[in-house]
Design an enzyme around this catalytic site. Sequence first.
Site, PDB file in Angstrom:
ATOM      1  N   TRP A 256      35.522  38.617  42.618  1.00 24.26           N
ATOM      2  CA  TRP A 256      35.752  39.834  41.840  1.00 24.26           C
ATOM      3  C   TRP A 256      35.641  41.069  42.717  1.00 24.26           C
ATOM      4  O   TRP A 256      36.375  42.051  42.537  1.00 24.26           O
ATOM      5  CB  TRP A 256      34.732  39.907  40.691  1.00 24.26           C
ATOM      6  CG  TRP A 256      34.857  41.144  39.844  1.00 24.26           C
ATOM      7  CD1 TRP A 256      35.622  41.309  38.721  1.00 24.26           C
ATOM      8  CD2 TRP A 256      34.175  42.390  40.041  1.00 24.26           C
ATOM      9  NE1 TRP A 256      35.455  42.577  38.223  1.00 24.26           N
ATOM     10  CE2 TRP A 256      34.578  43.265  39.013  1.00 24.26           C
ATOM     11  CE3 TRP A 256      33.268  42.862  40.998  1.00 24.26           C
ATOM     12  CZ2 TRP A 256      34.103  44.578  38.911  1.00 24.26           C
ATOM     13  CZ3 TRP A 256      32.795  44.162  40.899  1.00 24.26           C
ATOM     14  CH2 TRP A 256      33.208  45.003  39.867  1.00 24.26           C
ATOM     15  N   HIS A 257      34.734  41.020  43.697  1.00 23.22           N
ATOM     16  CA  HIS A 257      34.520  42.191  44.542  1.00 23.22           C
ATOM     17  C   HIS A 257      35.644  42.411  45.543  1.00 23.22           C
ATOM     18  O   HIS A 257      35.826  43.540  46.001  1.00 23.22           O
ATOM     19  CB  HIS A 257      33.190  42.059  45.289  1.00 23.22           C
ATOM     20  CG  HIS A 257      31.989  42.370  44.450  1.00 23.22           C
ATOM     21  ND1 HIS A 257      31.363  41.417  43.670  1.00 23.22           N
ATOM     22  CD2 HIS A 257      31.320  43.531  44.236  1.00 23.22           C
ATOM     23  CE1 HIS A 257      30.336  41.978  43.040  1.00 23.22           C
ATOM     24  NE2 HIS A 257      30.298  43.250  43.352  1.00 23.22           N
ATOM     25  N   GLY A 258      36.367  41.397  45.884  1.00 24.21           N
ATOM     26  CA  GLY A 258      37.448  41.606  46.833  1.00 24.21           C
ATOM     27  C   GLY A 258      38.102  40.326  47.278  1.00 24.21           C
ATOM     28  O   GLY A 258      37.503  39.249  47.220  1.00 24.21           O
ATOM     29  N   PHE A 416      37.074  48.401  44.304  1.00 22.03           N
ATOM     30  CA  PHE A 416      37.069  47.182  43.513  1.00 22.03           C
ATOM     31  C   PHE A 416      37.714  47.405  42.159  1.00 22.03           C
ATOM     32  O   PHE A 416      37.859  46.459  41.400  1.00 22.03           O
ATOM     33  CB  PHE A 416      35.644  46.663  43.331  1.00 22.03           C
ATOM     34  CG  PHE A 416      34.914  46.457  44.638  1.00 22.03           C
ATOM     35  CD1 PHE A 416      35.552  45.836  45.691  1.00 22.03           C
ATOM     36  CD2 PHE A 416      33.623  46.915  44.822  1.00 22.03           C
ATOM     37  CE1 PHE A 416      34.901  45.641  46.907  1.00 22.03           C
ATOM     38  CE2 PHE A 416      32.964  46.717  46.023  1.00 22.03           C
ATOM     39  CZ  PHE A 416      33.610  46.083  47.060  1.00 22.03           C
TER      40      PHE A 416
END
Length: 416
Positions: A256-258, A416
């Site tokens: 989800w963060h990257g 993000f």
Amino acid sequence: MIEPRDLRLLLAISVVANLGLLGFFKYHDFFAQSFSDAFRLLGHRPDVRLLHLVLPVGISFYTFQSLSYTIDVYRRELRAVRDPLVFFAFVGFFPQMLAGPIERARNMLPQFQRSRVFDASAAIDGTRQMLWGLFKKVVIADQCAPIVDGIFGGSPPLSANEIVFGCILFAFQIYCDFSGYSDIAIGCGRLFGITLMRNFAFPYFSRDIAEFWRRWHISLSTWFRDYLYIPLGGSRGGPWSRVRNTFIIFLVSGLWHGANYTFLIWGAVHAALFLPLLLRGTNRQHTGTVAQGRWLPTLREFLSMLLTFTLVTLAWVFFRAVDVSTAVRLLAGIASGYAHNPMQLINLPRFTFTVAVTPFILTMLLAEWSQRDEQHALAKLERSLGPLARWGIYYALALIVLYHSGEEHTFIYFQF
């Protein structure tokens, strides 16, 4: 009356549409490049074109908010909204749209649907929280940024102490940057009579990794718990299912963060640290405030907090590094440096400008420790100090923020 089968179809359409847009913008190039690399190992050279798309700011946040609405309506935990203006006000509420907190529909929608009157006490406390958030962002996070960028950006050979110092500064940079934004968003929301959920609860005072995740980015960790971990079975199954579910939740959190293997490894590291607590049944051992009713922690509490902070800081190396090789090089530099010379000194000439930020970090830690049972570090000033001392603190913080506001640094979580 809509049939259950039709409801499932509508839910599927919503989930696919939301995650499809998020996946296209955020993960297309990552998976395309991974696909190409896998085939290259087999001797093939597929013609894969990367799109290099510009990521819409905050897409991960408002995508998850929209999904929470759809899922809650499907579960009949929330009635569908008939007014599109109310729905889009919920999704696009400007204080928290770009970097959270990731709000739940069942918390936000009722607030938009009822009439509100101006609450002076809430607005005053919201302004205090915004001031504290600006202090953390502008005075601490932005002042940590240059040295962190230098260390993680491939500077000349660094000593182990220099790398450790940079890693510690990044730990405070990302905390003050992200929690500072959350404080500003929550405080701003209170000016409009909107109560946003708490996103940080002084996580660096945690006594183990499980407590850290109950205090860090609360809106995301509880979102994954409610909409992914529990539907997968949570902790109800046997050891294997608990191991599987834990790794899924942390790996998805990393992704989800990257779109980078560094985030996946960061998630896997936290899963590995969390699992022993879960399997031993001690993951909810620390649910209250540390050193409750006491000014100082016990030696055991202090060592537990120090160990947890150390583990979190080492994991941050993968989060911050541009690629896996850089993260490994930095961690190897720490290990080999201390193995050869445990007493080496920091190369002070290269770090003289960080002397200015250290007192502010200590001030922040002292303030948050003294208010660790409150919502934010300035919450009790109204009750504990007289007007002269209280306003002296306000003006001092405001002047310090203005003095350090020359060079701008974008909020880290905007990416993000």
